[in-house]
Motif scaffolding. Structure first.
Motif, short mmCIF file in Angstrom:
data_model
loop_
_atom_site.label_atom_id
_atom_site.label_comp_id
_atom_site.label_asym_id
_atom_site.label_seq_id
_atom_site.Cartn_x
_atom_site.Cartn_y
_atom_site.Cartn_z
N UNK A 377 -16.34 -21.66 34.37
CA UNK A 377 -15.08 -22.30 34.84
C UNK A 377 -14.70 -21.33 35.24
N UNK A 378 -14.52 -20.37 35.94
CA UNK A 378 -14.05 -19.31 35.83
C UNK A 378 -13.84 -19.06 37.59
N UNK A 394 -11.90 -20.98 31.06
CA UNK A 394 -12.32 -21.05 30.10
C UNK A 394 -11.53 -21.74 29.21
N UNK A 395 -11.19 -20.57 28.32
CA UNK A 395 -10.65 -20.59 26.86
C UNK A 395 -8.61 -20.36 27.40
N UNK A 396 -8.23 -20.70 25.81
CA UNK A 396 -6.51 -20.44 25.60
C UNK A 396 -6.54 -18.17 26.36
N UNK A 397 -5.53 -18.55 27.54
CA UNK A 397 -5.15 -17.20 27.74
C UNK A 397 -3.84 -16.99 27.16
N UNK A 398 -3.65 -16.81 25.35
CA UNK A 398 -2.51 -17.04 24.70
C UNK A 398 -2.40 -15.57 24.36
N UNK A 399 -1.41 -15.55 23.69
CA UNK A 399 -0.94 -14.18 22.87
C UNK A 399 -2.15 -13.50 21.90
N UNK A 400 -3.06 -14.68 21.68
CA UNK A 400 -4.09 -14.18 20.66
C UNK A 400 -5.44 -13.49 21.04
N UNK A 401 -5.39 -14.22 22.22
CA UNK A 401 -6.35 -13.48 23.01
C UNK A 401 -6.54 -12.62 23.76
N UNK A 449 -14.64 -8.73 31.71
CA UNK A 449 -15.86 -9.38 32.20
C UNK A 449 -16.03 -9.86 31.03
N UNK A 450 -16.03 -8.30 30.49
CA UNK A 450 -17.41 -8.11 29.01
C UNK A 450 -16.53 -9.53 28.04
N UNK A 451 -15.36 -9.60 28.27
CA UNK A 451 -13.88 -11.06 27.51
C UNK A 451 -13.99 -11.50 27.72
N UNK A 452 -14.23 -12.00 28.94
CA UNK A 452 -14.43 -13.40 29.35
C UNK A 452 -15.60 -14.33 28.95
N UNK A 453 -16.38 -13.13 28.90
CA UNK A 453 -17.42 -14.29 28.78
C UNK A 453 -17.85 -13.89 26.88
N UNK A 454 -17.52 -13.00 26.60
CA UNK A 454 -17.43 -13.52 25.03
C UNK A 454 -16.67 -15.03 24.85
N UNK A 456 -15.93 -17.02 26.63
CA UNK A 456 -16.51 -18.35 27.05
C UNK A 456 -17.55 -18.74 26.78
N UNK A 457 -18.05 -18.02 25.85
CA UNK A 457 -19.29 -18.03 24.96
C UNK A 457 -19.30 -19.18 23.96
N UNK A 458 -18.17 -17.91 23.24
CA UNK A 458 -17.69 -18.97 22.18
C UNK A 458 -17.20 -19.75 22.00
#
Length: 460
Positions: A377-378, A394-401, A449-454, A456-458
Motif C-alpha cells: 500500500x505504498x 500504510x501507517x500513520x506518518x506522524x511525529x512518533x513515526x 525502505x527498511x523503515x517503511x517495510x518494518x 507496514x509489516x508491523x
C-alpha cells in the motif's frame, strides 16, 4: 511526541535546579502562556520546532526534510565579486562615491533599491512586464506573504483561501495575523478547479468574502504537483468572474530542468495576480531577498490613485523598515552578471536538481518494485522538477513515526500532515531531494525502505 520526549535529559537538568519560587527559578517575571498570542500554541509553529529537534537529536541521520539549495553551488569568495560588480555598476551610472556609500550603508527606500533590475529580470526570465514601481523588495518571500495578506484581508468577513496541502509559511502568516484560512483540497493530480468553485460557493453561502487564493502552480511545496496550462487559464478566468485575487508563489521554476509553463502573472491580463517572489533558490538563501509584484491600482477616498505596491511598502515600513542594502547589492551583482537572466545562472543547478529527483525516484522504484508496493500500500508521485515529492504509506506518518525513523533507521522526512491547515495527509510523508548528494540519496532511500517495510509489516 513532544520535545520533552526527545530530550529526556531536559527533565534531569530541571530536577537538578534547587527548588525555588517560579519567579526566582526563571529569573524574574513569569509569563503565562495563556496570556500570549494564541498563534504561539498552534501546531503549525510547533511542528517545525519538533522537526528541528529531531534533526539535532540525530545528526548522523540522512535528512530528506530540508527544502534548501545544495551547498555545493556556493563559494564564499563569490559574494565579494557580486558586491564589487554592483558597486561598479552604480559608479558607471554616474553615482558619486558618497552616494554609493550611502546606498550601501544607510537604510535606503522601503520599497527597495534594485527594483529596476528585478523588473528587467522578470521580463527576460518570465515574460512578466511591470514597472519597477510595481515591486517591493522584501526580506525573503515570507515577508512578501505577510505584507500581501495583511493588506488584502481587511474585513471580518474576508477569508484567505489556500490550495492544500500548502507551504506552512502561508499558514503561519494567517495564524499570526489572525486571518481566517480555508483549505482548497488538491485532488490526486494536484489543483482542482471544481473544488475551488465549490469552496467559493460555500464561503459566500456563509456570508464570507473569499478575498485571495494562495497557490504554488509549479512543482508545489509539499506535493510536487504542477498546474496544467489549461487550468491556469481557467483559474484566471474564474478569478475575474468571481472577483478574487491570486497570490502566486513559484520559487522552484527556474531551478527545475526543461521548459516551464508560463507563470500565472505572465498570463494575467486583468491584474488578478499578486506575484510573490524569492531569490533564495535561484541565487542564494542567505541573502534573504524576495519581492512582491503588486501592480493593482488602488483608488483612495479623495479620488487619488496609486498601486497596491505603495500600500505594501507602508506596511513594510512598520515591519522591517527596509531590506538589507548589502543583501540587495549582492543579489544585484548576480543579476548583472547574467544581464538579468537568472535562468542562465541556474542551468547547472536545474540539471543537478533534476538528476536528484530522478535518482530518488529510481531508488524508490528499485527498493519498492511495483508488486511489493502494491502489496504494502505504498505509492508516490513523480514530479518533473522542484525539490519535493510525496509518498503515501500504510501507517500513520506522524511525529512518533518520524522519531522512530530517525532513531532506529537513521533517516528523516517530513510528515505531510504539517502541510494540511484543516487536517489531512496523516498517511503521507514529504521527501526533499535538493540538499543531498547522490550517495546520500542512495543510502537514504535504502534506510527509508527498511523503515517503511518494518512499519507496514508491523501493522499487517
Amino acid at each position: 511526541m513532544t520535545v520533552q520526549d526527545l530530550r529526556p535529559d531536559l527533565e534531569l537538568e530541571l530536577a537538578l535546579v534547587p527548588e525555588a519560587a517560579p519567579g526566582a527559578l526563571l529569573g524574574g517575571a513569569v509569563l503565562d502562556a495563556a496570556d500570549l498570542h494564541s498563534s504561539l500554541m498552534d501546531p503549525v509553529l510547533d511542528s517545525m520546532t519538533f522537526l528541528n529537534e529531531v534533526t539535532h537529536r540525530y545528526p548522523d541521520a540522512i535528512s530528506f526534510a530540508p527544502g534548501r539549495p545544495y551547498d555545493g553551488f556556493f563559494d564564499t569568495e563569490q559574494v565579494f565579486d557580486h558586491l564589487r560588480r554592483y558597486l561598479d555598476h552604480l559608479r558607471d551610472r554616474g553615482r558619486t562615491p558618497e552616494q554609493i556609500r550611502d546606498q550601501v550603508f544607510q537604510y535606503g527606500p522601503t520599497a527597495g533599491v534594485i527594483r529596476e533590475l528585478l523588473a528587467k529580470s522578470l521580463a527576460r526570465d518570465e515574460d512578466v512586464h511591470v514597472a519597477p514601481e510595481s515591486l517591493v523588495v522584501t526580506v525573503g518571500c515570507q515577508e512578501a506573504m505577510f505584507l500581501a495578506v495583511r493588506a488584502l484581508i481587511a474585513w471580518p468577513a474576508d477569508v484567505l483561501l489556500a490550495s492544500s496541502p500548502c507551504y506552512v509559511g502561508i499558514t503561519g502568516v494567517a495564524r499570526l495575523l489572525g486571518v481566517p484560512l480555508t483549505a482548497v483540497e488538491e485532488g490526486p493530480d494536484g489543483f482542482d478547479l471544481d473544488v475551488l468553485e465549490r469552496t467559493l460557493r460555500a464561503e459566500r453561502g456563509q456570508g464570507r468574502r473569499p478575498r485571495a487564493l494562495y497557490v504554488i502552480p509549479d512543482h508545489a511545496n509539499p506535493s510536487g504537483t504542477t498546474m496544467p496550462l489549461a487550468t491556469r487559464h481557467a483559474l484566471l478566468a474564474l478569478a475575474e468572474r468571481e472577483d478574487f485575487l491570486i497570490l502566486e508563489d513559484s520559487p522552484y521554476r527556474i531551478v527545475s530542468p526543461g521548459r516551464q509553463l508560463p507563470t500565472l502573472k505572465s498570463l494575467d491580463t486583468g491584474r488578478r495576480v499578486v506575484q510573490l517572489g524569492s531569490l533564495s533558490k535561484t541565487l542564494f538563501p542567505g541573502a534573504r531577498v524576495g519581492y512582491v509584484v503588486a501592480d493593482q491600482p488602488v483608488v483612495h477616498a479623495d479620488g487619488s490613485t496609486g498601486l497596491l505596491a505603495d500600500e505594501l511598502a507602508k506596511i513594510k515600513s512598520m515591519v522591517t523598515v527596509n531590506t538589507s542594502p548589502i543583501s540587495q547589492a549582492v543579489v544585484a551583482g548576480m543579476l548583472l552578471a547574467a544581464d538579468g537572466r537568472t535562468k542562465e545562472l541556474n542551468t547547472e543547478t536545474a540539471a543537478y536538481y533534476g538528476r536528484a529527483m530522478r535518482a530518488t525516484l529510481d531508488e524508490l522504484d528499485r527498493a519498492l518494485p511495483p508488486a511489493l508496493r502494491e502489496r504494502l500500500g505504498v505509492r508516490w508521485n513523480e514530479p518533473q522538477g522542484g525539490f519535493f515529492l510525496a509518498v503515501d504509506v500504510p501507517f500513520a506518518a506522524d511525529n512518533q513515526a518520524l522519531a522512530r525513523s530517525a532513531g532506529e533507521y537513521g533517516v528523516i522526512w517530513t510528515p505531510m500532515s504539517y502541510f494540511y491547515p484543516q487536517g489531512g495527509g496523516e498517511r503521507s510523508l514529504r521527501l526533499s531531494v535538493s540538499y543531498l548528494t547522490p550517495a546520500q540519496i542512495t543510502e537514504g532511500v535504502a534506510r527509508l525502505n527498511r523503515f517503511i517495510r518494518a512499519e507496514a509489516n508491523a501493522r499487517s
